[in-house]
Scaffold this motif. Structure first.
Motif, PDB file in Angstrom:
ATOM      1  N   HIS A   1       6.175  -1.930  -1.646  1.00  0.00           N
ATOM      2  CA  HIS A   1       4.979  -2.106  -0.819  1.00  0.00           C
ATOM      3  C   HIS A   1       4.615  -3.585  -0.767  1.00  0.00           C
ATOM      4  O   HIS A   1       4.457  -4.236  -1.797  1.00  0.00           O
ATOM      5  N   ARG A   2       4.501  -4.099   0.446  1.00  0.00           N
ATOM      6  CA  ARG A   2       4.217  -5.509   0.662  1.00  0.00           C
ATOM      7  C   ARG A   2       3.025  -5.635   1.609  1.00  0.00           C
ATOM      8  O   ARG A   2       2.884  -4.853   2.541  1.00  0.00           O
ATOM      9  N   LYS A   3       2.204  -6.612   1.359  1.00  0.00           N
ATOM     10  CA  LYS A   3       1.031  -6.830   2.189  1.00  0.00           C
ATOM     11  C   LYS A   3       1.185  -8.106   3.011  1.00  0.00           C
ATOM     12  O   LYS A   3       1.942  -8.998   2.662  1.00  0.00           O
TER      13      LYS A   3
ATOM     14  N   THR B   1      -0.217 -11.615   4.461  1.00  0.00           N
ATOM     15  CA  THR B   1      -1.169 -12.696   4.259  1.00  0.00           C
ATOM     16  C   THR B   1      -1.696 -13.110   5.623  1.00  0.00           C
ATOM     17  O   THR B   1      -0.934 -13.556   6.492  1.00  0.00           O
TER      18      THR B   1
ATOM     19  N   TYR C   1       6.520  -1.350  10.037  1.00  0.00           N
ATOM     20  CA  TYR C   1       5.890  -2.572  10.536  1.00  0.00           C
ATOM     21  C   TYR C   1       5.784  -2.609  12.058  1.00  0.00           C
ATOM     22  O   TYR C   1       5.054  -3.443  12.595  1.00  0.00           O
TER      23      TYR C   1
ATOM     24  N   LEU D   1       4.303 -11.468   6.217  1.00  0.00           N
ATOM     25  CA  LEU D   1       4.506 -10.415   5.229  1.00  0.00           C
ATOM     26  C   LEU D   1       4.923 -11.031   3.902  1.00  0.00           C
ATOM     27  O   LEU D   1       5.888 -11.793   3.823  1.00  0.00           O
TER      28      LEU D   1
END
Length: 375
Positions: free
Chosen positions: A68-70, A72, A128, A339
């Motif tokens: 899981h990546r958020k 910025t 995405y 990302l």
């Protein structure tokens, strides 16, 4: 891969249903061969991307947790565009190379099977929902990626390598190459070129796809390129020559399209197989085309690339390095979001690929907007 099945888009792309693991073919399976039928290449009922994502997640429900990546966010809510241009760059790892030549010593063979990896690849893209998708090491274009993404409204171009190493692997699915997908509801195709990159005017085995797109709502044009340069140490000079050749092609295409004084902005994505200290990186950063690397935006000073975009273990040892980039025209485009990279803990001790991630390269995803939109 889970006891109960999901409705898979079997008619949209036969390879997905034909190679569903046996554990998915249970008596209470809800596989629906009519989920999305095609007639003369045009879907009668295009699948819902949210539903397809759910299906991929269901098919993979026994795997380790997803990376899981958020994002910025680099702009505040007031200045962010209503709908940015979301771009994905990703070397997805050719199936033939992953199973046959790359020798990932810490990755279980089952994690490298196409019956699993195809869901992980589609899950990453569907999560995405990029407007533009630039991929390398694509060796399942015609039987999987093109039909599935076409059903979601993407048009695409594919350029295989002339001497793909995949062809040396028994049971291969054909040559690997570069693929560029774009959302045809947002963009109109003006021009596209498949390029065999040269070094000192001699054709090489590396390729690129360069496409000119026009936004259907704003009328603005953007030139998008995807490439995959020569791998391995000792070939720095060749990567530099290939990069210079690609820059020449980009300049020619932009000048051909643009008859005004304002340049057409560029987005150039690729696995350059080059660390930031290499000559080819310098050539792109100092090119007359005035390009910058979007992922530097993640650093505190805005000048430093991520610590890694690829992390793997081979018999020769562990390799953690930055090889992948999204170059853009900062004079015309603004980076709105990037990302984040996963942490070492998220990636895990066996590195990539893995049961939770299908490639030895991480995807890069950025949101861009035309600078005029903020005025």
């Amino acid at each position: 891969m889970g006891g109960s099945s999901t409705r898979l888009y079997s008619d949209l792309t036969p390879t997905l249903s034909s190679s569903v693991p046996p554990s998915l073919h249970t008596e209470d399976s809800n596989l629906d061969p009519d989920f999305c039928q095609e007639q003369k290449g045009s879907p009668l009922c295009p699948p819902d991307p949210v539903e397809l994502l759910r299906q991929c997640e269901e098919a993979l429900r026994d795997r380790a947790p997803r990376l899981h990546r958020k994002f910025t966010q680099l702009t505040d809510g007031d200045s962010a565009p209503r709908r940015p241009i979301r771009v994905m760059q990703w070397n997805i790892l050719a199936q033939a190379l992953g199973e046959g030549l790359d020798n990932f010593v810490q990755c279980p063979p089952e994690a490298l099977s196409w019956s699993r990896r195809k869901y992980l690849i589609l899950e990453e893209i569907l999560s995405y929902r990029p407007d533009i998708v630039c991929l390398q090491e694509v060796d399942h274009y015609y039987d999987t990626l093109q039909p599935v993404l076409a059903g979601l409204g993407y048009s695409s171009s594919f350029c295989p390598k002339p001497w793909s190493p995949c062809l040396d692997v028994e049971g291969n699915n054909g040559p690997d190459g570069c693929a560029l997908f774009y959302d045809q509801t947002r963009y109109e195709l003006l021009d596209t070129s498949n390029i065999r990159l040269c070094a000192m005017r001699i054709p090489t085995n590396q390729v690129a796809v360069v496409t000119m797109l026009r936004c259907r709502t704003s009328g603005r044009c953007v030139c998008v390129g995807v490439t995959h340069l020569k791998a391995r140490s000792g070939w720095e000079w060749l990567r530099s020559a290939q990069g210079s050749d690609l820059l020449r092609h980009l300049q020619t295409l932009v000048q051909k399209q643009d008859s005004s004084s304002r340049d057409v902005p560029l987005l150039v994505c690729g696995d350059f197989n080059a660390v930031p200290s290499e000559e080819v990186y310098r050539r792109f950063s100092t090119s007359p085309l005035s390009l910058d690397s979007a992922y530097k935006k993640l650093s505190e000073d805005g000048l430093t690339e991520p610590e890694f975009t690829s992390w793997k273990i081979r018999p020769t040892g562990e390799c953690c390095t930055t090889l992948d980039y999204i170059w853009y025209s900062p004079g015309a485009l603004r980076v709105d979001a990037v990302l984040n990279m996963p942490t070492e803990e998220q990636i895990g001790p066996n590195r990539l690929p893995s049961f939770s991630y299908p490639s030895d390269h991480l995807s890069l995803v950025c949101d861009f907007s035309f600078k005029e939109e903020e005025e």
